[in-house]
Design an enzyme around this catalytic site. Structure first.
Site, PDB file in Angstrom:
ATOM      1  N   TYR A  98     -17.274  15.582 -15.651  1.00  0.00           N
ATOM      2  CA  TYR A  98     -17.837  14.232 -15.607  1.00  0.00           C
ATOM      3  C   TYR A  98     -18.874  14.149 -14.471  1.00  0.00           C
ATOM      4  O   TYR A  98     -18.642  14.676 -13.374  1.00  0.00           O
ATOM      5  CB  TYR A  98     -16.685  13.230 -15.406  1.00  0.00           C
ATOM      6  CG  TYR A  98     -17.132  11.852 -15.022  1.00  0.00           C
ATOM      7  CD1 TYR A  98     -18.041  11.148 -15.819  1.00  0.00           C
ATOM      8  CD2 TYR A  98     -16.670  11.243 -13.864  1.00  0.00           C
ATOM      9  CE1 TYR A  98     -18.466   9.879 -15.469  1.00  0.00           C
ATOM     10  CE2 TYR A  98     -17.087   9.976 -13.505  1.00  0.00           C
ATOM     11  CZ  TYR A  98     -17.992   9.297 -14.312  1.00  0.00           C
ATOM     12  OH  TYR A  98     -18.419   8.046 -13.954  1.00  0.00           O
ATOM     13  N   ARG A 123       0.853  -1.206   0.000  1.00  0.00           N
ATOM     14  CA  ARG A 123       0.000   0.000   0.000  1.00  0.00           C
ATOM     15  C   ARG A 123       0.883   1.249   0.000  1.00  0.00           C
ATOM     16  O   ARG A 123       0.559   2.265  -0.612  1.00  0.00           O
ATOM     17  CB  ARG A 123      -0.948  -0.006   1.209  1.00  0.00           C
ATOM     18  CG  ARG A 123      -1.730   1.290   1.367  1.00  0.00           C
ATOM     19  CD  ARG A 123      -3.031   1.157   2.158  1.00  0.00           C
ATOM     20  NE  ARG A 123      -2.946   0.315   3.334  1.00  0.00           N
ATOM     21  CZ  ARG A 123      -2.375   0.650   4.488  1.00  0.00           C
ATOM     22  NH1 ARG A 123      -1.804   1.844   4.638  1.00  0.00           N
ATOM     23  NH2 ARG A 123      -2.353  -0.188   5.504  1.00  0.00           N
ATOM     24  N   ASP A 154      -7.936  18.247 -14.716  1.00  0.00           N
ATOM     25  CA  ASP A 154      -8.205  16.868 -15.119  1.00  0.00           C
ATOM     26  C   ASP A 154      -7.888  16.776 -16.614  1.00  0.00           C
ATOM     27  O   ASP A 154      -8.597  17.336 -17.447  1.00  0.00           O
ATOM     28  CB  ASP A 154      -9.676  16.538 -14.845  1.00  0.00           C
ATOM     29  CG  ASP A 154     -10.015  15.091 -15.153  1.00  0.00           C
ATOM     30  OD1 ASP A 154      -9.374  14.505 -16.051  1.00  0.00           O
ATOM     31  OD2 ASP A 154     -10.941  14.552 -14.525  1.00  0.00           O
ATOM     32  N   LYS A 183      -8.961   5.748 -19.162  1.00  0.00           N
ATOM     33  CA  LYS A 183      -9.298   6.252 -20.492  1.00  0.00           C
ATOM     34  C   LYS A 183      -8.106   6.138 -21.447  1.00  0.00           C
ATOM     35  O   LYS A 183      -7.650   5.047 -21.701  1.00  0.00           O
ATOM     36  CB  LYS A 183      -9.831   7.679 -20.342  1.00  0.00           C
ATOM     37  CG  LYS A 183     -10.916   7.820 -19.265  1.00  0.00           C
ATOM     38  CD  LYS A 183     -12.124   6.985 -19.590  1.00  0.00           C
ATOM     39  CE  LYS A 183     -13.292   7.043 -18.638  1.00  0.00           C
ATOM     40  NZ  LYS A 183     -13.077   7.088 -17.218  1.00  0.00           N
TER      41      LYS A 183
HETATM   42  O1  P1T Z   1     -14.070   6.150 -13.877  1.00  0.00           O
HETATM   43  P1  P1T Z   1     -12.872   6.678 -13.172  1.00  0.00           P
HETATM   44  O2  P1T Z   1     -11.590   6.026 -13.564  1.00  0.00           O
HETATM   45  O3  P1T Z   1     -13.037   6.761 -11.692  1.00  0.00           O
HETATM   46  O4  P1T Z   1     -12.675   8.195 -13.694  1.00  0.00           O
HETATM   47  C1  P1T Z   1     -13.558   9.225 -13.418  1.00  0.00           C
HETATM   48  C2  P1T Z   1     -13.391  10.321 -14.437  1.00  0.00           C
HETATM   49  C3  P1T Z   1     -12.593  11.407 -14.133  1.00  0.00           C
HETATM   50  N1  P1T Z   1     -12.399  12.403 -15.014  1.00  0.00           N
HETATM   51  C4  P1T Z   1     -12.968  12.384 -16.238  1.00  0.00           C
HETATM   52  C5  P1T Z   1     -12.738  13.521 -17.171  1.00  0.00           C
HETATM   53  C6  P1T Z   1     -13.773  11.316 -16.610  1.00  0.00           C
HETATM   54  O5  P1T Z   1     -14.327  11.324 -17.827  1.00  0.00           O
HETATM   55  C7  P1T Z   1     -14.004  10.249 -15.687  1.00  0.00           C
HETATM   56  C8  P1T Z   1     -14.878   9.086 -16.025  1.00  0.00           C
HETATM   57  N2  P1T Z   1     -15.682   9.297 -17.144  1.00  0.00           N
HETATM   58  C9  P1T Z   1     -16.527   8.386 -17.698  1.00  0.00           C
HETATM   59  C10 P1T Z   1     -16.709   7.150 -17.223  1.00  0.00           C
HETATM   60  C11 P1T Z   1     -17.251   8.869 -18.889  1.00  0.00           C
HETATM   61  O6  P1T Z   1     -17.823   8.054 -19.646  1.00  0.00           O
HETATM   62  O7  P1T Z   1     -17.255  10.090 -19.108  1.00  0.00           O
END
Ligand code: P1T
Length: 387
Positions: free
Chosen positions: A106, A54, A178, A203
């Site tokens: 998001y 961790r 972000d 992503k």
């Molecule tokens: O899903 P996660 O890995 O926790 O990420 C969240 C997140 C954070 N920032 C942006 C710009 C994002 O698009 C996302 C997650 N977005 C999607 C699942 C979507 O389809 O837009």
């Protein structure tokens, strides 16, 4: 080769940064150190900082160095998801602190800020950061963090990172960008003045829709220390196999982003001329309201995200999504395969309806994550789905 200051090009760093051949075996690929803990020679005497996974793990450390190098950062920290990386930044705050948040983010980010940290007494003001006066008016005495996405999700507004950072710093706040929609190949927020870059590595960084992950990258040693303490204490760390998969993925990031951008540009132009499409939002189009800024801020391409308003409202949008054959209806983005979704019903369903309406997240809004398939096939698929 792991230094952020490395003079090597992006592709070379993508493939090598943080990843020297394994000293014990010569293995070219960083091993998957699937171990929760590490043997100590004597109490408190262990190799490097490896006492418990961790806290630190060699595969995760290689990934953290790799991502830091790509973002031009001194430090990197990896998390179990994008939202857990976001939460780590919010854990820097205390009750009564204030965050200025860009209005189009998001849906899960909006939910985390308002409904989890809002409940703990963190105040949040949503603002359109393309409107300079509104942005300046959003600051309070207790504003500690400015948080933005650019391009925004899902309406793809472009926010001026350098200008926002200058303003925020003058008012004593830090800036977190972000960078998920761009990846470091298309945009470098730290070089433009931001303090922290956040990624959902699920992503483009992951690129193959097989990992959930997040990351924070920064240059300030004090911020790094504080965020590393939160990473260790809260413990939302990624699994080791996921770190390995991400290391494999970032090796092709530059090549994938080039193709995402080429396909995105061609499809956006073609959609803009389509009789069944009302409007296309894509930063690379001259018709995009912040196109000039996008050209400056995203010098290597405009990415694979396209948002469009179809003619015919919800019925037409739904039928388009149901008819696609190469695109897949799914949440998420940034994978090699093309995805299509309806933000109002899917990714942004948790955003209150009045906010959605104000942002233009209407029934006829459709979001595409353009993959790296042959663009002619993608065009033909969208054409038959729109007809
Ligand atoms: O899903 P996660 O890995 O926790 O990420 C969240 C997140 C954070 N920032 C942006 C710009 C994002 O698009 C996302 C997650 N977005 C999607 C699942 C979507 O389809 O837009």
């Amino acid at each position: 080769m792991s230094e952020a200051s490395s003079s090597k090009g992006f592709g070379t760093r993508a493939i090598h940064a943080g990843q020297a051949p394994d000293p014990s075996t010569g293995a070219i690929m960083t091993p998957i150190f699937q171990s929760a803990t590490f043997a100590q020679e004597s109490p408190g005497v262990f190799k490097e900082d490896y006492d418990y996974s961790r806290a630190s793990n060699p595969t995760r450390k290689a990934l953290e160095k790799n991502l830091a190098s790509l973002e031009g950062a001194e430090f990197g920290l990896c998390f179990a998801s994008g939202v857990s990386a976001e939460a780590a930044v919010l854990h820097l705050l205390k009750t009564g602190d204030h965050v200025v948040l860009c209005d189009d983010v998001y849906g899960g980010t909006n939910r985390l800020f308002h409904r989890v940290f809002g409940q703990l007494g963190i105040e949040v003001t949503l603002v359109d950061m393309t409107d300079q006066d509104a942005f300046e008016a959003a600051f309070c005495e207790n504003t500690k963090v400015v948080w933005l996405e650019t391009p925004t999700n899902p309406t793809l507004k472009i926010i001026d990172i350098a200008k926002v950072s200058e303003e925020a710093h003058a008012k004593g706040a830090i800036v977190c960008v972000d960078n998920t929609f761009c990846s470091p190949y298309l945009q470098s927020p730290l070089a433009l003045g931001a303090d922290i870059v956040c990624h959902s590595t699920t992503k483009y960084m992951g690129g193959h829709s097989d990992v959930i992950g997040g990351a924070l990258l920064m240059n300030d040693p004090d911020l790094h220390e504080r965020l590393k303490f939160i990473q260790l204490s809260v413990g939302a760390v990624p699994g080791i196999l996921d770190c390995f998969l991400l290391l494999r993925s970032t090796k092709t990031l530059h090549v994938r982003m080039q193709r995402h951008s080429e396909n995105g540009m061609q499809l956006a132009r073609w959609l803009e001329a389509h009789p069944n499409v009302e409007r296309v939002l894509y930063p690379g189009l001259e018709s995009h309201p912040q196109h000039a800024l996008a050209r400056e801020q995203m010098p290597n391409g405009f990415g694979g995200m396209i948002t469009l308003y179809v003619k015919g409202g919800l019925a037409k949008a739904k039928s388009m999504l149901e008819k696609v054959q190469i695109f897949t209806i799914a949440e998420s983005l940034g994978g090699v395969e093309s995805l299509i979704e309806h933000p109002g019903i899917m990714t942004h369903a948790s955003v209150p309806p009045d906010q959605r309406e104000k942002l233009g997240i209407s029934d006829s809004l459709v979001r595409l994550s353009v993959g790296i398939e042959d663009v002619e096939d993608l065009m033909a698929d969208l054409d038959q789905s729109l007809s």
